[in-house]
Design an enzyme around this catalytic site. Structure first.
Site: not given
Length: 405
Positions: A162, A329, A394
């Site tokens: 990400c 977001k 991640f």
């Protein structure tokens, strides 16, 4: 070339669930708009937590064969087309040897690949398209962009989960600083609104457990996970002296870049934010700035309990003077490899307009995260000169971009 050479942004482009074009997304985040996903998806499927890019046709993306590409490639083409057009550069006349392309992506053509697997299982190997790999391999977005815009310099594909889109911008800047290129196009793109992708995130508890349209609630006490999204964003970077000579738009500067790895856990951020802090400090040192110089932070702000807790504590620790904070977001969901580039472009808009968009769907900051000056309710007008955009992912990746005007 000097490592302190100033790198300016001369073009930006974007496509998100708010629509095609930077202006469409900028308006949506300023208005704290609630976007909705496809109503036809059954409520008991994991992809209920998704926000998709609205369908578009040849008026938005002209060109033979583009309609059949995987969406992650189509989104990149739309964003880069807009960015190059805004920059005023002409790919038909530029020296392509001095132009580079860097694309950040987390998944590649996962939709195309899973559809091909289904076709293989149901109808046999002879029915699999010979275009499967050209339409799905992760580096094909960069390759297709190079063909479309006559880019014959370096072509890189960055895979950093990400943080991919943000890292792509940092790598692009470094290519110019190293003297390898005069101009580099950087793009983050992903099209992960695919059932198997959503199911995987749901299984690990990363998606919000809310069915409501306002499920993405960064830094709120009742946040429960992210809303899966998709899209792309792009920037054109140039040396300042080159851009000035041709009278190019000045949309801001990439002042600093930091990229670190936690080496802690496959998916959870380091609880004390050591890696993210190191990325921020590296980016600030690269920019020749101190933490107190930062006026605004565009947070990674996924709306997951662990990430938001760590990031909020890091921001209040490193920036005790209380710069304004927003998290895009809340409106746009999490577009994975595209997110860092999307948020970088929106941060540039904040710097050039003096408008900090609110964090949508968050009525108040979690009391546990005391001290975070999160912009809520409506946009805030200020004149930030220096801003930071955080991106985490991640694998323990942490990327920080420092931008200024």
């Amino acid at each position: 070339m000097s490592a302190s050479a100033v790198i300016v942004v001369t073009g930006t482009g974007m496509v998100t669930p708010a629509g095609a074009g930077v202006d469409e997304t900028w308006k949506a985040v300023r208005d704290a708009r609630t976007l909705t996903g496809p109503a036809s998806r059954p409520a008991d499927r994991p992809e209920r937590h998704c926000l998709s890019v609205p369908a578009f046709g040849s008026d938005v993306l002209p060109g033979r064969g583009t309609a059949h590409l995987d969406p992650f490639m189509r989104y990149a083409l739309v964003a880069v087309d807009e960015a190059i057009a805004e920059s005023g550069l002409d790919p038909g006349t530029w020296d392509g040897r001095r132009v580079g392309i860097v694309v950040g992506c987390g998944l590649g053509g996962v939709g195309t690949m899973t559809a091909a697997q289904t076709r293989l299982d149901e109808r046999g190997a002879d029915t699999v398209s010979p275009y499967l790999h050209p339409r799905s391999l992760m580096n094909m977005a960069a390759g297709t962009l190079a063909i479309r815009h006559h880019i014959t310099g370096p072509s890189h594909t960055v895979v950093a989960a990400c943080a991919s889109g943000a890292v792509a911008i940092g790598v692009a800047r470094d290519l110019i600083r190293a003297g390898t290129c005069d101009t580099v196009v950087a793009c983050g793109t992903d099209a992960g609104v695919v059932p198997v992708v959503a199911a995987g995130f749901a299984a690990m508890g990363a998606l919000s457990d809310s069915f409501a349209a306002d499920a993405s609630r960064p830094f709120a006490a009742d946040r429960s996970g992210f809303v899966l999204s998709e899209g792309a964003a792009a920037v054109v970077l140039e040396r300042e002296d080159v851009a000035r000579r041709r009278g190019a738009p000045d949309l801001g500067r990439i002042l600093g870049y930091g990229f670190t790895t936690d080496a802690h856990h496959p998916v959870q951020p380091h609880p004390d934010g050591a890696g993210a802090e190191a990325a921020l400090r590296t980016a600030l040192e690269d920019a020749g700035l101190a933490p107190g110089d930062v006026d605004h932070v565009n947070a990674h702000g996924t709306s997951t309990p662990h990430n938001d807790r760590m990031e909020a504590r890091l921001i209040t620790k490193l920036f005790p003077h209380g710069p304004s904070v927003t998290a895009n977001k809340g409106v746009l969901g999490h577009s994975l490899g595209a997110a860092g580039a999307v948020e970088a472009v929106l941060t540039l808009r904040t710097l050039t307009t003096g408008v900090v968009p609110p964090t949508a769907h968050t009525p108040a900051v979690d009391p546990e995260l005391e001290g975070l000056d999160l912009v809520l309710g409506s946009e805030r007008h200020q004149q930030p000169r220096v801003a930071v955009s955080n991106s985490l992912g991640f694998g323990g990746v942490n990327c920080a971009l420092v931008m200024g005007v």
